[in-house]
Design a protein around this motif. Structure first.
Motif, mmCIF file in Angstrom:
data_model
loop_
_atom_site.group_PDB
_atom_site.id
_atom_site.type_symbol
_atom_site.label_atom_id
_atom_site.label_comp_id
_atom_site.label_asym_id
_atom_site.label_seq_id
_atom_site.Cartn_x
_atom_site.Cartn_y
_atom_site.Cartn_z
ATOM 1 N N ALA A 198 0.833 -1.204 0.000
ATOM 2 C CA ALA A 198 0.000 0.000 0.000
ATOM 3 C C ALA A 198 0.866 1.252 0.000
ATOM 4 C CB ALA A 198 -0.934 -0.006 1.208
ATOM 5 N N LEU A 199 1.936 1.240 0.797
ATOM 6 C CA LEU A 199 2.844 2.389 0.846
ATOM 7 C C LEU A 199 3.613 2.530 -0.462
ATOM 8 C CD1 LEU A 199 4.208 2.081 4.505
ATOM 9 C CD2 LEU A 199 2.627 3.795 3.606
ATOM 10 N N PHE A 200 4.082 1.402 -1.004
ATOM 11 C CA PHE A 200 4.750 1.431 -2.310
ATOM 12 C C PHE A 200 3.823 2.021 -3.367
ATOM 13 C CE2 PHE A 200 7.945 -1.929 -1.053
ATOM 14 C CZ PHE A 200 9.043 -1.138 -1.327
ATOM 15 N N CYS A 201 2.557 1.638 -3.302
ATOM 16 C CA CYS A 201 1.563 2.112 -4.256
ATOM 17 C C CYS A 201 1.391 3.627 -4.144
ATOM 18 C CB CYS A 201 0.234 1.405 -3.999
ATOM 19 S SG CYS A 201 -1.097 1.882 -5.113
ATOM 20 N N ILE A 202 1.249 4.113 -2.918
ATOM 21 C CA ILE A 202 1.065 5.554 -2.699
ATOM 22 C C ILE A 202 2.275 6.334 -3.187
ATOM 23 C CG2 ILE A 202 0.850 7.331 -0.918
ATOM 24 C CD1 ILE A 202 -0.778 5.266 0.708
ATOM 25 N N VAL A 203 3.473 5.851 -2.852
ATOM 26 C CA VAL A 203 4.703 6.535 -3.272
ATOM 27 C C VAL A 203 4.812 6.567 -4.798
ATOM 28 C CG1 VAL A 203 7.232 6.400 -3.280
ATOM 29 C CG2 VAL A 203 5.970 6.062 -1.150
ATOM 30 N N THR A 204 4.503 5.447 -5.444
ATOM 31 C CA THR A 204 4.590 5.375 -6.905
ATOM 32 C C THR A 204 3.594 6.317 -7.561
ATOM 33 O OG1 THR A 204 5.240 3.041 -6.737
ATOM 34 C CG2 THR A 204 4.542 3.818 -8.896
ATOM 35 N N VAL A 205 2.367 6.378 -7.032
ATOM 36 C CA VAL A 205 1.352 7.284 -7.580
ATOM 37 C C VAL A 205 1.798 8.738 -7.434
ATOM 38 C CG1 VAL A 205 -0.982 8.173 -7.254
ATOM 39 C CG2 VAL A 205 -0.584 5.711 -7.264
ATOM 40 N N LEU A 206 2.326 9.093 -6.272
ATOM 41 C CA LEU A 206 2.785 10.472 -6.046
ATOM 42 C C LEU A 206 3.962 10.829 -6.948
ATOM 43 C CD1 LEU A 206 2.523 10.702 -2.146
ATOM 44 C CD2 LEU A 206 0.967 11.653 -3.855
ATOM 45 N N MET A 207 4.905 9.908 -7.087
ATOM 46 C CA MET A 207 6.041 10.147 -7.981
ATOM 47 C C MET A 207 5.565 10.289 -9.419
ATOM 48 S SD MET A 207 8.894 7.509 -6.419
ATOM 49 C CE MET A 207 9.960 7.756 -7.836
ATOM 50 N N GLY A 208 4.579 9.483 -9.793
ATOM 51 C CA GLY A 208 4.027 9.583 -11.140
ATOM 52 C C GLY A 208 3.376 10.926 -11.385
ATOM 53 N N GLY A 209 2.676 11.435 -10.378
ATOM 54 C CA GLY A 209 2.058 12.745 -10.513
ATOM 55 C C GLY A 209 3.079 13.846 -10.726
ATOM 56 N N GLN A 210 4.179 13.769 -9.975
ATOM 57 C CA GLN A 210 5.251 14.754 -10.148
ATOM 58 C C GLN A 210 5.869 14.651 -11.535
ATOM 59 O OE1 GLN A 210 6.395 17.237 -7.993
ATOM 60 N NE2 GLN A 210 4.490 16.730 -6.924
ATOM 61 N N LEU A 211 6.060 13.427 -12.007
ATOM 62 C CA LEU A 211 6.660 13.217 -13.327
ATOM 63 C C LEU A 211 5.747 13.740 -14.431
ATOM 64 C CD1 LEU A 211 8.975 11.995 -14.975
ATOM 65 C CD2 LEU A 211 7.754 9.815 -14.943
#
Length: 274
Positions: free
Chosen positions: A245-258
């Motif tokens: 769940a944490l990996f998922c949240i981090v990946t989504v946030l990083m994707g938004g920044q990208l």
């Protein structure tokens, strides 16, 4: 979108039938739902998965449906970053809104696949064996589904985001190599056990390996003491849900920044053109 849903459902049905026929094998023709779920993550009958080469290969074969889903949807979001990106962002200048809609579609597809896959596996098993259902079995099934929904969504999104910089083929290969390496690294546990290394050290190696958290037969839970009574190790089930769940949240946030910062129209990584 309807075509993609049909593809997801078809893959889920075929995968469920194949996995049920290939890996759901009770010793006496009777199987509990919890035992069925544990066999999906590597257990043999009531024996949880070991870390020897043969069982690790069997575990990777069980994961093939998930690899197929990552392959199928590994370039879904990235597809708009190539030739179609001008059309998409000329009509939808709000990149975060577009990104959010793409995330919801990916989550929808992943959830549909996992539910169809598990339902088909269970139905195919019911037709072959006597399956004993229980509340604990359904809870364990729900935990298994949630863990794999989170992991699959995270890996699919990661492939898409990596593809922005290195292309979809290279991104898929990289993610699969990392996942295969993590799976192969579980063999270290077998070596440490033969060397009679302290269990605390082995537990640390397990906790650090993300793939280990998908093996339900290595977990303990006060809620599922009976279902996980034959657990080989002592990973915490709640922790193994929070980690993806944490990996998922981090990946989504990083994707938004990208998405916000990347000049999406500058380069087509697949064609290597400007």
């Amino acid at each position: 979108m309807h075509h993609e849903k049909r593809v997801v459902i078809l893959i889920g049905i075929l995968s469920g039938i194949c996995i049920s026929l290939g890996f759901i094998r009770p010793f006496d023709g009777v199987i509990t739902l919890s035992e069925l779920v544990l066999q999906l993550s590597g257990s043999r009958g009531e024996l949880s998965m070991s870390c020897n080469l043969v069982e690790l290969i069997g575990f990777m074969l069980r994961m093939m449906p998930n690899y197929i889903m990552i392959l199928v949807f590994g370039n879904k979001l990235y597809g708009h970053f190539c030739t179609a990106s001008i059309y998409v962002f000329s009509r939808c200048p709000n990149r975060m809104k577009w990104y959010g809609k793409e995330m919801l579609q990916l989550i929808n597809f992943i959830c549909i696949f996992e539910l169809v896959f598990l339902s088909t596996t269970a139905i195919a098993s019911v037709l072959r064996y006597q399956v004993i259902f229980s509340v604990g079995g359904f809870i364990l099934l729900g935990c298994h589904a949630l863990i794999f929904m989170l992991w699959n969504f995270t890996l699919v999104l990661l492939v898409n985001l990596l593809a922005i910089n290195i292309g979809s083929s290279a991104a898929f290969t990289l993610v699969m190599v990392v996942q295969m390496t993590c799976t192969a690294a579980l063999s270290i546990i077998n070596i440490l056990t033969k060397m009679q290394i302290k269990q605390d050290i082995i537990d640390v190696f397990l906790w650090l390996n993300p793939v280990a958290h998908t093996v339900l037969g290595w977990h303990r839970s006060t809620l599922l003491e009976v279902e996980l009574a034959n657990s080989r190790y002592s990973l915490n089930l709640v922790t193994s849900i929070w980690i993806p769940a944490l990996f998922c949240i981090v990946t989504v946030l990083m994707g938004g920044q990208l998405i916000q910062k990347k000049d999406l129209l500058a380069e087509d990584m697949e064609m290597e053109t400007i």
